[in-house]
Scaffold this motif. Structure first.
Motif, PDB file in Angstrom:
ATOM      1  N   SER A 149       0.804  -1.232   0.000  1.00  0.00           N
ATOM      2  CA  SER A 149       0.000   0.000   0.000  1.00  0.00           C
ATOM      3  C   SER A 149       0.833   1.275   0.000  1.00  0.00           C
ATOM      4  O   SER A 149       0.286   2.360   0.170  1.00  0.00           O
ATOM      5  N   SER A 150       2.158   1.163  -0.175  1.00  0.00           N
ATOM      6  CA  SER A 150       2.998   2.361  -0.299  1.00  0.00           C
ATOM      7  C   SER A 150       4.199   2.042  -1.170  1.00  0.00           C
ATOM      8  O   SER A 150       4.607   0.882  -1.277  1.00  0.00           O
ATOM      9  N   ASP A 151       4.741   3.090  -1.805  1.00  0.00           N
ATOM     10  CA  ASP A 151       5.972   2.910  -2.589  1.00  0.00           C
ATOM     11  C   ASP A 151       7.135   2.575  -1.669  1.00  0.00           C
ATOM     12  O   ASP A 151       8.029   1.840  -2.038  1.00  0.00           O
TER      13      ASP A 151
ATOM     14  N   HIS B  79       4.601  -0.417   3.196  1.00  0.00           N
ATOM     15  CA  HIS B  79       3.421  -0.782   3.986  1.00  0.00           C
ATOM     16  C   HIS B  79       2.587  -1.812   3.236  1.00  0.00           C
ATOM     17  O   HIS B  79       2.545  -1.813   2.008  1.00  0.00           O
TER      18      HIS B  79
ATOM     19  N   GLU C 204       3.855  -1.830   8.682  1.00  0.00           N
ATOM     20  CA  GLU C 204       5.077  -1.421   7.994  1.00  0.00           C
ATOM     21  C   GLU C 204       5.965  -2.664   7.931  1.00  0.00           C
ATOM     22  O   GLU C 204       6.173  -3.346   8.929  1.00  0.00           O
TER      23      GLU C 204
ATOM     24  N   VAL D   4       2.763  -0.852  -5.598  1.00  0.00           N
ATOM     25  CA  VAL D   4       1.512  -0.629  -4.873  1.00  0.00           C
ATOM     26  C   VAL D   4       0.439  -1.506  -5.509  1.00  0.00           C
ATOM     27  O   VAL D   4       0.301  -1.569  -6.733  1.00  0.00           O
TER      28      VAL D   4
END
Length: 178
Positions: free
Chosen positions: A54-56, A67, A110, A130
């Motif tokens: 859910s994150s770069d 994440h 994380e 992502v």
């Protein structure tokens, strides 16, 4: 000035300098060891997670970070997935396969993985995207229960396995769940 007094002064200065260097090194290294080292994680219990990146995040040294938004419903334990060759010893693979699913309070974790040079040797030569599928077995951090460090993970639709431990064994062989 007396020679003995001068020598004692030089010894004190050298001792003070060495002590200062050791203190500085301890301050600089301690946070990294606490954050990144296996002892900072609850190695008494392997945990299975699954979800989508859910994150770069950060793809680099000393570790890559990103994440993962967890699936809303996880199986009771690790599904059948290919174990990397390095972790196929029964003492390790049985523990990976028996890891119970994450039951913590977070919907997103994380993830901290090995740096690109290490991950690349074991099957991940690029940053995760992502939305990409991510499953892992690893440990929750002792002081930050939102931080997860895998011993093995699987990515993409093909569930490509990636070893995350140095060598061929788990850093700590957690007891098997009952």
């Amino acid at each position: 000035m007396h020679i003995a007094t001068g020598i004692r002064g030089l010894r004190r200065l050298a001792t003070s300098g060495i002590a200062a260097v050791i203190s500085l090194a301890t301050v600089l290294v301690s946070p990294a060891v606490a954050h990144h080292g296996w002892p900072g994680f609850d190695t008494d219990r392997l945990v299975y997670i699954a979800g989508s990146v859910s994150s770069d995040g950060t793809w680099g040294n000393p570790h890559s970070l990103f994440h993962v938004t967890l699936d809303s419903s996880l199986p009771a334990d690790t599904p059948e997935l290919a174990i990397p060759e390095q972790l196929q010893d029964p003492e390790d693979s049985i523990r990976v396969n028996a890891a119970l699913s994450y039951k913590g309070p977070h919907k997103e974790l994380e993830i901290i993985i090995a740096p690109p040079a290490w991950s690349g040797r074991w099957g991940l030569g690029r940053a995760l995207k992502v939305g990409e599928r991510f499953q892992a077995v690893g440990y929750i951090n002792r002081t930050d229960d939102g931080l997860f460090r895998p011993v093995v993970f699987w990515y993409g639709d093909d569930n490509v396995p990636v070893n995350q431990v140095l060598g061929n064994t788990l850093p700590v062989r957690a007891p098997l769940p009952n």
